[in-house]
Design a protein around this motif. Structure first.
Motif, PDB file in Angstrom:
ATOM      1  N   LYS A  44      16.407  69.124  46.272  1.00  0.00           N
ATOM      2  CA  LYS A  44      15.757  69.372  44.995  1.00  0.00           C
ATOM      3  C   LYS A  44      15.399  68.062  44.307  1.00  0.00           C
ATOM      4  CE  LYS A  44      14.367  71.659  41.374  1.00  0.00           C
ATOM      5  NZ  LYS A  44      13.126  72.453  41.435  1.00  0.00           N
ATOM      6  N   PHE A  45      14.123  67.900  43.960  1.00  0.00           N
ATOM      7  CA  PHE A  45      13.630  66.784  43.174  1.00  0.00           C
ATOM      8  C   PHE A  45      13.117  67.347  41.858  1.00  0.00           C
ATOM      9  CE2 PHE A  45      13.774  64.985  47.297  1.00  0.00           C
ATOM     10  CZ  PHE A  45      13.759  63.607  47.190  1.00  0.00           C
ATOM     11  N   CYS A  81      23.317  61.356  45.436  1.00  0.00           N
ATOM     12  CA  CYS A  81      23.067  62.694  44.907  1.00  0.00           C
ATOM     13  C   CYS A  81      23.589  62.791  43.480  1.00  0.00           C
ATOM     14  CB  CYS A  81      23.738  63.748  45.797  1.00  0.00           C
ATOM     15  SG  CYS A  81      23.619  65.430  45.164  1.00  0.00           S
ATOM     16  N   THR A  82      22.919  63.552  42.644  1.00  0.00           N
ATOM     17  CA  THR A  82      23.295  63.683  41.246  1.00  0.00           C
ATOM     18  C   THR A  82      24.639  64.371  41.087  1.00  0.00           C
ATOM     19  OG1 THR A  82      20.943  63.862  40.750  1.00  0.00           O
ATOM     20  CG2 THR A  82      22.461  64.434  38.995  1.00  0.00           C
ATOM     21  N   ASP A  83      24.977  65.289  41.979  1.00  0.00           N
ATOM     22  CA  ASP A  83      26.171  66.111  41.806  1.00  0.00           C
ATOM     23  C   ASP A  83      27.286  65.835  42.810  1.00  0.00           C
ATOM     24  OD1 ASP A  83      24.841  67.233  39.777  1.00  0.00           O
ATOM     25  OD2 ASP A  83      24.674  69.253  40.616  1.00  0.00           O
ATOM     26  N   CYS A  84      27.087  64.939  43.769  1.00  0.00           N
ATOM     27  CA  CYS A  84      28.123  64.666  44.754  1.00  0.00           C
ATOM     28  C   CYS A  84      27.966  63.230  45.245  1.00  0.00           C
ATOM     29  CB  CYS A  84      28.048  65.662  45.924  1.00  0.00           C
ATOM     30  SG  CYS A  84      26.585  65.477  46.954  1.00  0.00           S
ATOM     31  N   PRO A  85      28.958  62.687  45.937  1.00  0.00           N
ATOM     32  CA  PRO A  85      28.868  61.275  46.373  1.00  0.00           C
ATOM     33  C   PRO A  85      28.015  61.028  47.605  1.00  0.00           C
ATOM     34  CG  PRO A  85      30.987  62.220  47.001  1.00  0.00           C
ATOM     35  CD  PRO A  85      30.294  63.259  46.171  1.00  0.00           C
ATOM     36  N   LYS A  86      27.287  62.005  48.112  1.00  0.00           N
ATOM     37  CA  LYS A  86      26.460  61.787  49.291  1.00  0.00           C
ATOM     38  C   LYS A  86      25.325  60.828  48.960  1.00  0.00           C
ATOM     39  CE  LYS A  86      27.376  66.359  51.280  1.00  0.00           C
ATOM     40  NZ  LYS A  86      26.777  67.652  51.692  1.00  0.00           N
ATOM     41  N   ASP A 129      22.512  72.248  48.793  1.00  0.00           N
ATOM     42  CA  ASP A 129      23.685  73.111  48.822  1.00  0.00           C
ATOM     43  C   ASP A 129      24.245  73.392  47.436  1.00  0.00           C
ATOM     44  OD1 ASP A 129      23.478  73.039  51.564  1.00  0.00           O
ATOM     45  OD2 ASP A 129      24.799  71.294  51.760  1.00  0.00           O
ATOM     46  N   HIS A 130      23.853  72.621  46.447  1.00  0.00           N
ATOM     47  CA  HIS A 130      24.408  72.788  45.105  1.00  0.00           C
ATOM     48  C   HIS A 130      23.722  73.944  44.390  1.00  0.00           C
ATOM     49  CE1 HIS A 130      26.602  69.201  45.794  1.00  0.00           C
ATOM     50  NE2 HIS A 130      25.560  68.388  45.730  1.00  0.00           N
ATOM     51  N   ASP A 131      24.450  74.597  43.521  1.00  0.00           N
ATOM     52  CA  ASP A 131      23.925  75.702  42.714  1.00  0.00           C
ATOM     53  C   ASP A 131      23.266  75.120  41.463  1.00  0.00           C
ATOM     54  OD1 ASP A 131      23.317  78.098  41.593  1.00  0.00           O
ATOM     55  OD2 ASP A 131      25.332  78.489  40.814  1.00  0.00           O
ATOM     56  N   ARG A 132      21.969  75.348  41.330  1.00  0.00           N
ATOM     57  CA  ARG A 132      21.243  74.844  40.174  1.00  0.00           C
ATOM     58  C   ARG A 132      20.633  75.970  39.346  1.00  0.00           C
ATOM     59  NH1 ARG A 132      18.600  73.130  44.873  1.00  0.00           N
ATOM     60  NH2 ARG A 132      16.646  74.200  45.329  1.00  0.00           N
ATOM     61  N   SER A 133      21.172  77.182  39.506  1.00  0.00           N
ATOM     62  CA  SER A 133      20.614  78.325  38.782  1.00  0.00           C
ATOM     63  C   SER A 133      20.895  78.247  37.290  1.00  0.00           C
ATOM     64  CB  SER A 133      21.189  79.623  39.360  1.00  0.00           C
ATOM     65  OG  SER A 133      22.608  79.626  39.241  1.00  0.00           O
ATOM     66  N   LYS A 134      22.000  77.563  36.881  1.00  0.00           N
ATOM     67  CA  LYS A 134      22.360  77.498  35.468  1.00  0.00           C
ATOM     68  C   LYS A 134      21.846  76.234  34.788  1.00  0.00           C
ATOM     69  CE  LYS A 134      26.556  80.222  36.202  1.00  0.00           C
ATOM     70  NZ  LYS A 134      28.032  80.296  36.047  1.00  0.00           N
ATOM     71  N   CYS A 175      16.848  62.988  26.325  1.00  0.00           N
ATOM     72  CA  CYS A 175      16.694  61.925  27.322  1.00  0.00           C
ATOM     73  C   CYS A 175      16.357  62.555  28.661  1.00  0.00           C
ATOM     74  CB  CYS A 175      17.979  61.108  27.422  1.00  0.00           C
ATOM     75  SG  CYS A 175      17.906  59.771  28.638  1.00  0.00           S
ATOM     76  N   MET A 176      15.264  62.119  29.271  1.00  0.00           N
ATOM     77  CA  MET A 176      14.771  62.695  30.520  1.00  0.00           C
ATOM     78  C   MET A 176      15.342  61.906  31.697  1.00  0.00           C
ATOM     79  SD  MET A 176      10.810  63.651  31.307  1.00  0.00           S
ATOM     80  CE  MET A 176      10.390  65.058  32.315  1.00  0.00           C
ATOM     81  N   ASN A 177      15.995  62.608  32.612  1.00  0.00           N
ATOM     82  CA  ASN A 177      16.617  61.977  33.768  1.00  0.00           C
ATOM     83  C   ASN A 177      15.994  62.500  35.048  1.00  0.00           C
ATOM     84  OD1 ASN A 177      18.474  60.629  32.099  1.00  0.00           O
ATOM     85  ND2 ASN A 177      19.827  62.414  32.079  1.00  0.00           N
ATOM     86  N   ALA A 178      15.819  61.585  36.028  1.00  0.00           N
ATOM     87  CA  ALA A 178      15.320  61.979  37.347  1.00  0.00           C
ATOM     88  C   ALA A 178      16.483  62.526  38.173  1.00  0.00           C
ATOM     89  CB  ALA A 178      14.680  60.789  38.058  1.00  0.00           C
ATOM     90  N   ILE A 179      16.290  63.713  38.768  1.00  0.00           N
ATOM     91  CA  ILE A 179      17.351  64.422  39.482  1.00  0.00           C
ATOM     92  C   ILE A 179      16.982  64.505  40.967  1.00  0.00           C
ATOM     93  CG2 ILE A 179      18.615  66.589  39.691  1.00  0.00           C
ATOM     94  CD1 ILE A 179      19.264  65.075  37.166  1.00  0.00           C
ATOM     95  N   VAL A 180      17.911  64.100  41.829  1.00  0.00           N
ATOM     96  CA  VAL A 180      17.811  64.322  43.278  1.00  0.00           C
ATOM     97  C   VAL A 180      19.111  65.000  43.687  1.00  0.00           C
ATOM     98  CG1 VAL A 180      17.452  63.310  45.531  1.00  0.00           C
ATOM     99  CG2 VAL A 180      16.408  62.261  43.534  1.00  0.00           C
ATOM    100  N   MET A 181      19.011  66.249  44.101  1.00  0.00           N
ATOM    101  CA  MET A 181      20.192  67.073  44.307  1.00  0.00           C
ATOM    102  C   MET A 181      20.155  67.698  45.693  1.00  0.00           C
ATOM    103  SD  MET A 181      21.378  70.370  42.055  1.00  0.00           S
ATOM    104  CE  MET A 181      20.887  69.511  40.580  1.00  0.00           C
TER     105      MET A 181
END
Length: 910
Positions: free
Chosen positions: A735-736, A717-722, A771-776, A762-768
């Motif tokens: 979220k993709f 995951c982009t934001d956690c170690p899962k 449960d994470h907040d991505r509103s900001k 730089c364009m990065n592929a995100i897999v999140m």
């Protein structure tokens, strides 16, 4: 509006012990339900001062309905799910629509009335022509300085001042006729003086346009992305008085009645007073001076005799019935008894004996009919009864629709048979109650304890059960999108090609009354019925045009008709972003019905052959260029239960979109794009996935956080170690997307930058995780397009996922990747002090006796040796220490002898 206890709950304090089981709901209408005009906005509703009470278990979902003035970003509001708005009100009794404005905008009222109105109600309902008068400044009479209500007010056409009609001299009896004006006394004298002095030149002035002081309509600017403001607007308080936020204050309202708390708030129409609505009654004659030709009312000559059986005894009535028939069924028939009473009454009035009456000819001639009317209807045949019951099951008590199913019966016959049919069903139910006892207590009745309530609701029936088709036909097809696969089938409205809808179209129709109907393409000339179906776009129920075509007397002078515009392209919903688009922009496989945007499918299709596009899995079934095993090499293998599905992988999800690999295997499109090590030989078409052997060993041996399997390769995951499989993340709704991060000026020469929707970086592929907040964070969806029509996935793959095809061909690139693995393995073997199991420098294959292989496998346990270290294959447990004599298999021999469904297939690309 409010929650209520059961209907049979006692009143007062004793009723408070009952749990709420009912709810009062305010009613809103869709514009297409109350008028024939089409409305393109499916989120627009019509309010109503109407409510109904229903059971709590009939509630399906929660939605938000607010007034238009409370929404600052309308386009953003409509993008959010279950958000509606209204700006008009529909009254179901007088069949009229009214404007709804905030009560604070009403200014033409005295202060004490306006204060009561604004303190109680949030909105005011009025006619459209009354709105300018209500929103104008307060109008005071120029003579008495009192408020001028609109019905009693006249305005001077010159000085624009207002007067009471009874304050002017002489008083006005009525307002001027339309097209004429009125001037006050001073203005009239001033005008006469100007005319007498001959210094005035008359000019024709343009008619004055009444302007409203209401707030202007908002412009159609770019919507603001202020989500905090949107949530604040959604939770703004609304004033309610006796549970209603608005009341009628229009043309037929007396302003002072607003002060009365019991005054009715419903819309009103014109009163039926005046000579137009009254009957002209002759003056009553004077007492004692009656004209000789007037007959007194109430005598025998003015009374119509409806029946003479009131003068007969019960024995005489029974003897008359026995004389007419011996059939007990006829003697108890209502139709037969009605006809007997009529014939006996005619005989009594004509002074004929009752013995002259007979019931041999069961027909009579009515005064207003030309043909005789039979007393009994012709019995329904078995086929007609079956067709009638099928019509009742399909349309309910809509007997006009049921009559279309039973074609050879008139409407009166259908109505009469419906009454007899209901009585027969009621008779069967009563007999069942007498034999088996009363039915169990229904679930919608309330209980005194929460435990009893939970047990009852657990076994209760849903309100949707009547709308769900439990057993559709053998090959059901959605009447809107033509799909043949759905977990739930819903009843379809009339006018579609089939009588069922898939789950997506059914929910869309029930919530928004909106259907993207795909027209039926006929090879030959379309018939009248197919043309009618193709004409219905959006909603299948449209009324015919009420206008009559204009005809001309001269046929020769009539110009040729203009060619009709082309029918709009059918819209298809993409299974990735769940948004609709025209055919061509969204492609649909003609075999498995997979629906994807062309930009993420990597397809370049000729517009002439867009109907014949097939996905790569269906295309491979004919060409056999890759493996017929469609399992993704990076995901856990499918079990035997899943493989029994008609189409595997299933076509109702994005996981049907697969891409071939360089080893003739397959991988999901998501896995190929969002795995950093993989590249494409041809990124513009997303063809031939490379680099499977470069994926680190940790990813192959890590356990998925979602499914718990060790099989396949995982990503982090982009934001956690899962860590999880990409297919599992897609199924769980993670979220993709893609995120663009700015690049420092010192790194721009070494970093690949791209431009998407005006944002450079730089364009990065995100897999999140979900449960994470991505509103900001500004994360672009997979199907989001830029100004040139390219999707975010296209831009990312063309910039970062293109293999270096200019330096070497595909086989040489693969060999270099394998060389890197072998070099790493040789170095690690040299550094290790542990001798090989067979005593040599490298293990030896027991089948082909080779010492050179990228990986060796133990023949007894199936463990794999890479880089000189033994490790279990994907999906197998760690083996025990090796015995003294171990038999090994090289990579080639291991897979030549393995089953096609073996667990080592994940490493076959290396």
């Amino acid at each position: 509006m409010e929650f209520l206890p059961p209907a049979d709950a006692p009143k007062g304090e004793a009723g408070k012990n009952f749990v709420y089981t009912r709810v009062r709901l305010a009613w809103y209408y869709r514009p297409s339900d109350v008028s024939d005009r089409p409305v393109a906005d499916s989120r627009l509703l019509l309010a109503a001062i109407y409510s109904e009470v229903c059971d709590i278990n009939q509630l399906r979902a929660k939605c938000h309905v607010v007034h238009r003035d409370k929404i600052s970003d309308l386009s953003g509001w409509k993008k959010r799910p279950d958000r509606f708005y209204f700006n008009r009100l529909f009254d179901p009794y007088i069949k009229r629509e009214f404007e709804v404005i905030p009560s604070r905008d009403v200014r033409n009222l005295p202060d004490h009335i306006r204060g009561v109105l604004t303190s109680r109600y949030e909105y005011v309902v009025a006619e459209k022509e009354v709105i300018p008068d209500l929103t104008d400044q307060i109008r005071l009479c120029e003579n008495c300085q009192e408020w001028c209500p609109n019905p009693e007010t006249v305005q001077c056409d010159r000085c624009k001042l207002f007067f009471h009609m009874h304050c002017v001299q002489p008083p006005l009896q009525a307002k001027p006729t339309r097209g004429y004006g009125w001037t006050c006394g001073p203005c009239s004298q001033r005008h006469e003086a100007e005319v007498d002095s001959h210094d005035i030149r008359h000019s024709i002035s343009a008619p004055r346009v009444l302007k409203s002081n209401a707030p202007p309509a908002r412009g159609r600017g770019r919507p603001r992305k202020d989500k905090t403001l949107a949530e604040k607007e959604e939770n703004l308080p609304v004033k309610h008085y006796k549970m209603w936020p608005f009341r009628y204050f229009g043309q037929y309202t007396v302003a002072e009645d607003t002060l009365d708390e019991e005054d009715l708030i419903f819309p009103r129409a014109a009163t039926r007073h005046g000579p137009k609505y009254q009957a002209n009654v002759l003056p009553y004659p004077e007492v004692g001076n009656y004209p000789p030709d007037i007959e007194e009312r109430g005598g025998d000559s003015t009374v119509e005799v409806l029946g003479v059986f009131t003068s007969l005894t019960e024995s005489e009535v029974e003897s008359c019935k026995d004389a007419l028939t011996k059939d007990p069924k006829s003697a108890s028939s209502v139709d037969w008894l009605t006809e007997v009473v009529r014939r006996y009454s005619d005989a009594a009035l004509a002074a004929r004996p009752f013995t002259t009456v007979n019931m041999k000819h069961l027909a009579r001639l009515e005064k207003w009919k030309k043909n005789e009317t039979p007393v009994f209807d012709k019995p329904f045949s078995h086929e007609e009864v079956v067709a009638f019951e099928d019509g009742i099951a399909l349309h309910g008590p809509e007997l006009r629709a049921v009559r279309d199913e039973v074609t050879n019966r008139t409407m009166p016959e259908i109505v009469r048979f419906y009454g007899h049919w209901k009585n027969s069903k009621l008779k069967e139910e009563n007999e069942r109650i007498r034999t088996k006892g009363p039915p169990p207590k229904p679930v919608n009745r309330q209980y005194r304890s929460e435990a009893e309530r939970g047990e009852g609701l657990r076994v209760g029936l849903s309100d949707d059960e009547g709308s769900i088709v439990a057993q559709p036909s053998k090959s059901p097809s959605c009447g809107a999108c033509r799909t043949r696969e759905s977990k739930v089938w819903w009843k379809a409205p009339k006018g579609l090609s089939t009588n069922v809808l898939c789950d997506a179209c059914g929910n869309n129709w029930r919530r928004y009354a909106d259907l993207n109907v795909r027209p039926i393409r006929e090879e030959s000339a379309p018939t009248t019925k197919s043309r009618a179906i193709e004409k219905r776009e959006g909603t299948p129920l449209t009324a015919p045009s009420s206008k009559r075509a204009r005809t001309s007397a001269s046929v020769a002078s009539t110009p040729p008709p203009a060619p009709s515009p082309a029918a709009p392209a059918p819209h298809i919903k993409c299974q990735c972003c769940h948004k609709s688009g025209p055919l061509g922009k969204v492609l649909r496989c003609k075999k498995c019905h997979l629906r994807l945007h062309a930009g993420i499918a990597g397809a370049i299709v000729d517009p002439a052959s867009v109907d014949n596009w097939t996905c790569e899995l269906c295309d491979n079934e004919e060409t056999l260029e890759a493996s017929i095993n469609h399992d993704c090499l990076l995901c856990p293998r499918a079990g035997p239960e899943e493989r029994k599905m008609k189409t595997w992988p299933p076509a109702d999800t994005l996981l049907r979109a697969c891409k071939p690999t360089e080893g003739q295997g397959w991988t999901h499109l998501l896995c190929a794009v969002f795995t950093p090590e993989l590249t494409f030989t041809e990124a513009s078409k997303l063809r031939l996935v490379e680099g499977m052997s470069t994926i680190s060993k940790h990813k192959w041996m890590a356990r998925c956080f979602l499914c718990g399997e060790i099989e396949g390769a995982v990503v982090k995951c982009t934001d956690c170690p899962k860590e999880f499989h990409l297919s599992c993340a897609w199924k769980q709704g993670h979220k993709f997307g893609f995120e663009i991060q700015p690049v420092k000026s010192t790194r721009r020469d070494t970093t690949i930058t791209t431009n998407f929707k005006g944002e450079m970086g730089c364009m990065n592929a995100i897999v999140m995780c979900k449960d994470h907040d991505r509103s900001k964070r500004d994360i672009y969806d997979i199907c989001e397009t830029n100004e040139g029509g390219e999707t975010a996935l296209q831009v990312y793959c063309q910039s970062y996922k293109q293999a270096a095809v200019t330096h070497a061909h595909g086989l040489l690139r693969k060999a270099r990747r394998l060389d890197n693995l072998l070099n790493i393995r040789s170095e690690s073997t040299t550094a290790s002090s542990t001798p090989a199991p067979n005593g040599s420098s490298d293990p030896e294959c027991s089948k082909c006796h080779t010492h050179f292989s990228p990986a060796f496998y133990r023949r007894d346990t199936g463990t794999m040796e890479v880089d000189g270290v033994s490790s279990p294959l994907s999906g197998s447990s760690m083996s025990s220490p090796a015995p003294a004599t171990i038999s090994w298999l090289c990579h080639r021999c291991h897979f030549e002898g393995a089953d096609m469904n073996g667990k080592a297939m994940g490493m076959s690309a290396s």
